[in-house]
Design a protein around this motif. Structure first.
Motif, mmCIF file in Angstrom:
data_model
loop_
_atom_site.group_PDB
_atom_site.id
_atom_site.type_symbol
_atom_site.label_atom_id
_atom_site.label_comp_id
_atom_site.label_asym_id
_atom_site.label_seq_id
_atom_site.Cartn_x
_atom_site.Cartn_y
_atom_site.Cartn_z
ATOM 1 N N ARG A 215 0.725 -1.141 -0.076
ATOM 2 C CA ARG A 215 -0.042 0.108 -0.034
ATOM 3 C C ARG A 215 0.656 1.218 0.070
ATOM 4 O O ARG A 215 0.575 2.028 -0.597
ATOM 5 N N ALA A 218 2.765 1.786 -3.416
ATOM 6 C CA ALA A 218 1.932 2.203 -4.382
ATOM 7 C C ALA A 218 1.499 3.935 -4.203
ATOM 8 O O ALA A 218 1.313 4.401 -5.263
ATOM 9 N N GLU A 219 1.421 4.412 -3.086
ATOM 10 C CA GLU A 219 1.394 5.853 -2.566
ATOM 11 C C GLU A 219 2.439 6.424 -3.353
ATOM 12 O O GLU A 219 2.234 7.426 -3.865
ATOM 13 N N GLU A 222 2.445 6.857 -7.118
ATOM 14 C CA GLU A 222 1.524 7.630 -7.346
ATOM 15 C C GLU A 222 1.998 9.155 -7.411
ATOM 16 O O GLU A 222 1.815 10.140 -8.237
ATOM 17 N N LYS A 255 -3.163 -7.109 -6.254
ATOM 18 C CA LYS A 255 -4.287 -6.483 -7.046
ATOM 19 C C LYS A 255 -4.948 -5.213 -6.253
ATOM 20 O O LYS A 255 -5.421 -4.256 -7.016
ATOM 21 N N GLU A 256 -4.939 -5.450 -4.832
ATOM 22 C CA GLU A 256 -5.544 -4.234 -4.152
ATOM 23 C C GLU A 256 -4.843 -3.121 -4.135
ATOM 24 O O GLU A 256 -5.517 -1.946 -4.166
ATOM 25 N N SER A 257 -3.587 -3.418 -4.231
ATOM 26 C CA SER A 257 -2.702 -2.025 -4.001
ATOM 27 C C SER A 257 -2.596 -1.444 -5.478
ATOM 28 O O SER A 257 -2.182 -0.346 -5.502
ATOM 29 N N GLY A 258 -2.857 -2.261 -6.505
ATOM 30 C CA GLY A 258 -2.586 -1.864 -8.053
ATOM 31 C C GLY A 258 -1.286 -1.451 -8.166
ATOM 32 O O GLY A 258 -0.926 -1.039 -9.297
ATOM 33 N N LEU A 259 -0.250 -2.534 -7.601
ATOM 34 C CA LEU A 259 1.232 -2.285 -8.075
ATOM 35 C C LEU A 259 1.370 -3.008 -9.152
ATOM 36 O O LEU A 259 0.683 -3.955 -9.753
ATOM 37 N N PRO A 260 2.444 -2.400 -10.080
ATOM 38 C CA PRO A 260 2.937 -3.085 -11.219
ATOM 39 C C PRO A 260 3.357 -4.473 -11.052
ATOM 40 O O PRO A 260 4.148 -4.866 -9.786
ATOM 41 N N ARG A 261 3.821 -5.400 -12.009
ATOM 42 C CA ARG A 261 4.318 -6.726 -11.820
ATOM 43 C C ARG A 261 5.757 -6.383 -11.397
ATOM 44 O O ARG A 261 6.439 -5.670 -12.047
#
Length: 407
Positions: A215, A218-219, A222, A255-261
């Motif tokens: 999490r 991901a922040e 962004e 998936k929930e964090s939206g991180l790239p592979r």
């Protein structure tokens, strides 16, 4: 009057992971034989637990703890491996008579001494005293606090920068667990990680660290698009690779964090691989399939790395900090570091060197063509807010400064 001494073989779990149960039993049998041979016939020796030996001797015997250590810490060779045991020792003087404690109470007291010895580090010794009773009560209180700490959100990740040695830019972070205790302040990891393992909560800790770190990463991605392929490494605890639903949990976190592979990197120890290489290969591939990248931690400290490295889906090798710290003073360590870097290049693996304490070590690693470095020369593990400041300054300046300290 007599003396009860208990020797606890350090790191038996690690030995078991590396050698397997059958070979470890050979080690324990050899230690038992040595202990029995080291004392006269009026002493009584026994194995009282998976990794513990006890001996009772008349108080007239001299230097009992020393003799126990001397017997158990001699190197031995088992199945082609050289083993160098260390032992944590607890001692208790027992006075006879009608008021003497029973056997269960005596064992409880000497175990407190063993725990005190282990708290001081591997190979420690301690004698039972009333102060240990108070310490034991403090441990019980700490156990209760730790159980509640997970619920109250007191366990948080701190982030140690991992720097690209070629460019000097921050490439990622390693997340390390810290406990913000409401009364004691920041509790050092060595005071609560062992306790977490004793309470059977390491899997819970691992999932918590993955979730919070993903999490947070991901922040940052962004807010700092110039960070590019920033990653965050999270350690899998011993045995966590075998727990059910690990892959499902990792997939959900990504998936929930939206991180790239590949942005979430999971660090695995060699001991975890060696217990069941085929099963480990399946799990590791599944973790890759759901989007994680993989690092083999403390490479070079185990027994048979090369036998499986080429066929397991790792992306990164991490060189143990001992070799890095001594590479400017010890020719053997320098050769090992260079060999690991060359091996990584041949296998198309990135290499991270831990223990970069100063500019000289960073220079030597760069000359060896190592990809990344981390260590106190750059920064310790930082709270999330400070880690983001460090990242932002690195992006603004184009590099992360290293402390110009002498080696």
């Amino acid at each position: 009057e007599y003396e009860l001494v208990v020797g606890d073989v350090d790191r038996l779990r690690r030995l078991n992971e590396a050698l397997g149960h059958e070979r470890t039993d050979l080690v324990l049998s050899a230690l038992a034989s040595r202990l029995a041979a080291a004392f006269p016939q009026d002493a009584s020796a026994a194995r009282i637990g998976e990794d513990e030996f006890a001996i009772i001797v008349p108080k007239t015997a001299a230097h009992t703890s020393y003799r126990v250590r001397e017997a158990l810490e001699q190197p031995l060779r088992v199945a082609g491996f050289d083993i160098y045991p260390t032992v944590s020792i607890g001692a208790l003087v027992v006075e006879g008579g009608p008021d003497a404690p029973d056997a269960a109470e005596l064992l409880r007291r000497v175990e407190l001494a063993v725990e005190s010895a282990k708290a001081a580090g591997r190979g420690g010794s301690a004698a039972y005293g009333r102060a240990l009773e108070s310490d034991s009560l403090s441990r019980l209180a700490l156990e209760a606090d730790l159980r509640n700490a997970f619920v109250r959100g007191e366990i948080v990740p701190f982030f140690q920068p991992i720097v690209n040695l070629n460019t000097g830019a921050v490439a990622g972070f390693e997340a390390l667990a810290r406990w913000r205790h409401p009364r004691r302040g920041l509790v050092p990891p060595d005071e609560f990680l062992g306790l977490t393992a004793d309470l059977g909560m390491m899997n819970e800790l691992g999932l918590l660290m993955m979730t919070q770190s993903a999490r947070q990463l991901a922040e940052w991605l962004e807010r700092h698009p110039l960070a590019g392929r920033l990653f965050c490494s999270v350690n899998l605890s011993v045995g966590e690779i075998e727990r059910p639903h690990l892959c499902e949990d990792v997939a959900r976190v990504i998936k929930e964090s939206g991180l790239p592979r590949g942005a979430l990197k999971l660090e695995v120890t060699e001991g975890d691989i060696m217990r069941d290489t085929e099963r480990a290969a399946e799990v590791l591939q599944s973790l890759k399939d759901v989007g994680a990248s993989l690092a083999l931690d403390d490479f070079g400290t185990g027994f048979s790395s090369l036998s499986y490295l080429a066929r397991l889906p790792f992306d990164t090798l991490k060189i143990d900090r001992y070799f890095v710290l001594t590479m400017n003073k010890d020719e053997g360590s320098a050769k090992i570091v260079k060999s690991v870097v060359n091996l990584g290049r041949d296998l198309s693996l990135e290499v991270v060197a831990e223990g970069v304490e100063n500019a000289e070590l960073a220079r030597l690693l760069l000359e060896a063509q190592c990809h990344y470095g981390q260590g106190f020369g750059y920064a310790p593990a930082l709270p999330a807010q400070e880690a983001e400041v460090y990242l932002a300054e690195s992006l603004a300046d184009g590099s992360a400064p290293i402390k110009q300290r002498s080696a």
